[in-house]
Motif scaffolding. Structure first.
Motif, PDB file in Angstrom:
ATOM      1  N   MET A   1      65.808 -31.923  92.803  1.00  0.00           N
ATOM      2  CA  MET A   1      64.432 -31.932  92.297  1.00  0.00           C
ATOM      3  C   MET A   1      64.058 -30.543  91.811  1.00  0.00           C
ATOM      4  O   MET A   1      64.388 -29.546  92.436  1.00  0.00           O
ATOM      5  CB  MET A   1      63.457 -32.387  93.395  1.00  0.00           C
ATOM      6  N   LYS A   2      63.352 -30.479  90.686  1.00  0.00           N
ATOM      7  CA  LYS A   2      62.867 -29.212  90.150  1.00  0.00           C
ATOM      8  C   LYS A   2      61.371 -29.094  90.427  1.00  0.00           C
ATOM      9  O   LYS A   2      60.584 -29.965  90.083  1.00  0.00           O
ATOM     10  CB  LYS A   2      63.138 -29.113  88.649  1.00  0.00           C
ATOM     11  N   ILE A   3      61.015 -27.981  91.044  1.00  0.00           N
ATOM     12  CA  ILE A   3      59.628 -27.708  91.413  1.00  0.00           C
ATOM     13  C   ILE A   3      59.081 -26.657  90.455  1.00  0.00           C
ATOM     14  O   ILE A   3      59.678 -25.587  90.285  1.00  0.00           O
ATOM     15  CB  ILE A   3      59.525 -27.186  92.851  1.00  0.00           C
ATOM     16  N   GLY A   4      57.951 -26.937  89.832  1.00  0.00           N
ATOM     17  CA  GLY A   4      57.290 -25.950  88.994  1.00  0.00           C
ATOM     18  C   GLY A   4      56.219 -25.226  89.785  1.00  0.00           C
ATOM     19  O   GLY A   4      55.449 -25.846  90.528  1.00  0.00           O
ATOM     20  N   ILE A   5      56.169 -23.915  89.627  1.00  0.00           N
ATOM     21  CA  ILE A   5      55.167 -23.114  90.334  1.00  0.00           C
ATOM     22  C   ILE A   5      54.365 -22.326  89.304  1.00  0.00           C
ATOM     23  O   ILE A   5      54.936 -21.556  88.518  1.00  0.00           O
ATOM     24  CB  ILE A   5      55.815 -22.128  91.331  1.00  0.00           C
ATOM     25  N   LEU A   6      53.047 -22.528  89.306  1.00  0.00           N
ATOM     26  CA  LEU A   6      52.158 -21.713  88.487  1.00  0.00           C
ATOM     27  C   LEU A   6      51.910 -20.412  89.225  1.00  0.00           C
ATOM     28  O   LEU A   6      51.254 -20.382  90.262  1.00  0.00           O
ATOM     29  CB  LEU A   6      50.848 -22.464  88.233  1.00  0.00           C
ATOM     30  N   GLY A   7      52.481 -19.335  88.691  1.00  0.00           N
ATOM     31  CA  GLY A   7      52.457 -18.044  89.366  1.00  0.00           C
ATOM     32  C   GLY A   7      53.840 -17.696  89.870  1.00  0.00           C
ATOM     33  O   GLY A   7      54.599 -18.578  90.283  1.00  0.00           O
ATOM     34  N   ALA A   8      54.185 -16.419  89.817  1.00  0.00           N
ATOM     35  CA  ALA A   8      55.528 -15.986  90.237  1.00  0.00           C
ATOM     36  C   ALA A   8      55.456 -14.683  91.015  1.00  0.00           C
ATOM     37  O   ALA A   8      56.256 -13.768  90.817  1.00  0.00           O
ATOM     38  CB  ALA A   8      56.443 -15.832  89.019  1.00  0.00           C
ATOM     39  N   GLY A   9      54.458 -14.608  91.920  1.00  0.00           N
ATOM     40  CA  GLY A   9      54.354 -13.455  92.796  1.00  0.00           C
ATOM     41  C   GLY A   9      55.136 -13.660  94.075  1.00  0.00           C
ATOM     42  O   GLY A   9      56.044 -14.504  94.142  1.00  0.00           O
ATOM     43  N   GLN A  10      54.754 -12.935  95.126  1.00  0.00           N
ATOM     44  CA  GLN A  10      55.537 -13.004  96.360  1.00  0.00           C
ATOM     45  C   GLN A  10      55.459 -14.366  97.024  1.00  0.00           C
ATOM     46  O   GLN A  10      56.416 -14.795  97.685  1.00  0.00           O
ATOM     47  CB  GLN A  10      55.111 -11.914  97.334  1.00  0.00           C
ATOM     48  N   LEU A  11      54.344 -15.086  96.854  1.00  0.00           N
ATOM     49  CA  LEU A  11      54.258 -16.415  97.453  1.00  0.00           C
ATOM     50  C   LEU A  11      55.234 -17.368  96.769  1.00  0.00           C
ATOM     51  O   LEU A  11      55.891 -18.180  97.424  1.00  0.00           O
ATOM     52  CB  LEU A  11      52.827 -16.948  97.383  1.00  0.00           C
ATOM     53  N   GLY A  12      55.328 -17.289  95.454  1.00  0.00           N
ATOM     54  CA  GLY A  12      56.322 -18.083  94.737  1.00  0.00           C
ATOM     55  C   GLY A  12      57.732 -17.712  95.151  1.00  0.00           C
ATOM     56  O   GLY A  12      58.607 -18.582  95.277  1.00  0.00           O
ATOM     57  N   ARG A  13      57.953 -16.437  95.352  1.00  0.00           N
ATOM     58  CA  ARG A  13      59.277 -15.963  95.783  1.00  0.00           C
ATOM     59  C   ARG A  13      59.659 -16.580  97.129  1.00  0.00           C
ATOM     60  O   ARG A  13      60.768 -17.088  97.314  1.00  0.00           O
ATOM     61  CB  ARG A  13      59.243 -14.435  95.874  1.00  0.00           C
ATOM     62  N   MET A  14      58.711 -16.560  98.080  1.00  0.00           N
ATOM     63  CA  MET A  14      59.020 -17.095  99.407  1.00  0.00           C
ATOM     64  C   MET A  14      59.105 -18.616  99.404  1.00  0.00           C
ATOM     65  O   MET A  14      59.840 -19.200 100.201  1.00  0.00           O
ATOM     66  CB  MET A  14      58.000 -16.568 100.423  1.00  0.00           C
ATOM     67  N   LEU A  15      58.376 -19.269  98.499  1.00  0.00           N
ATOM     68  CA  LEU A  15      58.538 -20.713  98.349  1.00  0.00           C
ATOM     69  C   LEU A  15      59.962 -21.037  97.892  1.00  0.00           C
ATOM     70  O   LEU A  15      60.610 -21.946  98.420  1.00  0.00           O
ATOM     71  CB  LEU A  15      57.524 -21.262  97.342  1.00  0.00           C
ATOM     72  N   ALA A  16      60.447 -20.300  96.911  1.00  0.00           N
ATOM     73  CA  ALA A  16      61.806 -20.551  96.418  1.00  0.00           C
ATOM     74  C   ALA A  16      62.846 -20.282  97.501  1.00  0.00           C
ATOM     75  O   ALA A  16      63.799 -21.053  97.665  1.00  0.00           O
ATOM     76  CB  ALA A  16      62.084 -19.694  95.188  1.00  0.00           C
ATOM     77  N   LEU A  17      62.680 -19.211  98.249  1.00  0.00           N
ATOM     78  CA  LEU A  17      63.629 -18.910  99.325  1.00  0.00           C
ATOM     79  C   LEU A  17      63.649 -20.020 100.371  1.00  0.00           C
ATOM     80  O   LEU A  17      64.706 -20.333 100.930  1.00  0.00           O
ATOM     81  CB  LEU A  17      63.269 -17.575  99.984  1.00  0.00           C
ATOM     82  N   ALA A  18      62.489 -20.637 100.611  1.00  0.00           N
ATOM     83  CA  ALA A  18      62.436 -21.756 101.555  1.00  0.00           C
ATOM     84  C   ALA A  18      62.970 -23.040 100.951  1.00  0.00           C
ATOM     85  O   ALA A  18      63.433 -23.930 101.676  1.00  0.00           O
ATOM     86  CB  ALA A  18      60.995 -21.970 102.019  1.00  0.00           C
ATOM     87  N   GLY A  19      62.926 -23.153  99.633  1.00  0.00           N
ATOM     88  CA  GLY A  19      63.312 -24.396  98.982  1.00  0.00           C
ATOM     89  C   GLY A  19      64.778 -24.555  98.698  1.00  0.00           C
ATOM     90  O   GLY A  19      65.287 -25.693  98.628  1.00  0.00           O
ATOM     91  N   TYR A  20      65.505 -23.459  98.539  1.00  0.00           N
ATOM     92  CA  TYR A  20      66.927 -23.572  98.197  1.00  0.00           C
ATOM     93  C   TYR A  20      67.748 -24.322  99.245  1.00  0.00           C
ATOM     94  O   TYR A  20      68.614 -25.129  98.889  1.00  0.00           O
ATOM     95  CB  TYR A  20      67.518 -22.189  97.900  1.00  0.00           C
TER      96      TYR A  20
END
Length: 363
Positions: free
Chosen positions: A1-20
């Motif tokens: 599944m591909k997740i789109g995130i509006l915004g690419a700051g540290q919260l987006g970074r930590m979301l991606a680290l949790a999602g992989y």
């Protein structure tokens, strides 16, 4: 599944680290050239109101969320009309105007500080006569980390505060001599199931969160959960919702909500059974929610302005370092550390040298 995130700051970074680990891939939309989440997914560099970029974003992902709540209602609606967006545009806009936010709380029976809408200097003077001093004058939109507000302690300060802030809609709030500041982090699934993290005690300085410590068996836990549930159900919310409160007279008084993962929940990466970031993604992706129980004792310390050398931080027992890849800058959150321990007394002993070291570099 591909997740789109509006915004690419540290919260987006930590979301991606949790999602992989969940086999999720990420696409970020953000105008910044060097957005710190960009290396963890595809980066569409464009403004949040760029319709062509929003279209590209929508066709690239299965479902979307946001890490930045000042995305316009129009942009959120554009995305939501094409793909699932969690939380919804209604949830996004609920917290964008401080006056409307407080009106929502009042409709739901959630206590708030006395307040008044301000649109003129004379209106400010009248509101001060009604609410008294000290009071806090805030912009109704866009302020964060202490920006866009002024504490008024005497009538002689009104004109200068109006000159600085009065070009936009404002709200005056009664100053609360609170006993402490706390936040309740809730996560709500698409089927309406909710889970709650332990109430978090927060310490701010200069309007910026410095330390967050989750507490076991806080006597206000149920009250916080009740208020968060009322808001989440009213907005048909999906994802993590942060609700910030003042504690005054032993009761909760609503401050504001953040419709996203939140700084006061960063401790959950190491300190909770399932982090706020993973749980947000579970909700957005339609997966079962994870546990929110505290594992032992935990605290989060923000790295503001600059950070100690990694080697010095890593040498301290119980410390887990999170740097965001951001250039040091005064008053800027460039990372955080989590301190973990088996029990609360041990946590406090481990936390003291961490805070001492961090404060030497803070700016």
């Amino acid at each position: 599944m591909k997740i789109g995130i509006l915004g690419a700051g540290q919260l987006g970074r930590m979301l991606a680290l949790a999602g992989y680990p969940l086999n999720l891939d990420f696409v970020f939309l953000d105008p910044a050239t060097e957005a710190c989440a960009a290396p963890l997914g595809s980066h569409i560099q464009a403004g949040f109101d760029d319709e062509r970029a929003l279209t590209e974003f929508c066709v690239s992902v299965d479902v979307a969320s946001f890490e930045f709540e000042n995305v316009s209602a129009e942009s959120a609606g554009f995305v939501a009309s094409r793909i699932p967006l969690h939380p919804s545009p209604a949830a996004l806009t609920a917290g964008q105007d401080r006056l409307h936010e407080k009106q929502l709380f009042q409709r739901l029976g959630i206590p708030v500080p006395a307040h008044a809408a301000i649109s003129s200097l004379e209106g400010l003077r009248q509101a001060v006569r009604q609410l008294g001093l000290p009071a806090v004058l805030k912009t109704r939109r866009m302020g964060y980390d202490g920006k866009g507000q002024a504490v008024l302690r005497s009538e002689s300060e009104l004109e200068a505060a109006w000159e600085r802030l009065g070009s936009q809609p404002l709200i005056l709030e009664q100053f609360i001599p609170f006993e402490r500041e706390v936040s309740c982090l809730a996560v709500r699934a698409q089927d309406g199931q909710m889970r709650f993290y332990p109430l978090v005690a927060n310490v701010h300085r200069d309007g910026i969160l410095r330390t967050a410590i989750p507490t076991l068996a806080d006597p206000l836990q149920r009250e916080g959960e009740d208020y968060a549930r009322r808001v989440a159900e009213q907005l048909d919310y999906v994802g993590v919702l942060a609700f910030e409160f003042f504690v005054a007279g032993g009761r909760l008084l609503a401050n504001e909500i953040a419709p996203r993962v939140h700084n006061s929940g960063h401790w959950s990466i190491e300190g909770a059974e399932c982090s706020q970031f993973e749980n947000h993604l579970r909700a957005v992706a339609g997966l079962p929610l994870g546990g929110t129980r505290l594992r032992g004792a935990s605290a989060m310390v923000n790295l503001i302005g600059d950070a100690p050398p990694v080697a010095e931080l890593a040498a301290l027992p119980g410390v887990h370092v999170h740097l965001y890849g951001k250039t040091p800058k005064p008053q800027r959150k460039i990372g955080h550390v989590t301190v973990t321990a088996d029990h609360h007394d041990e946590l406090l002993a481990l936390l003291a040298p961490v805070q001492t070291l961090v404060e030497r570099y803070a700016g």
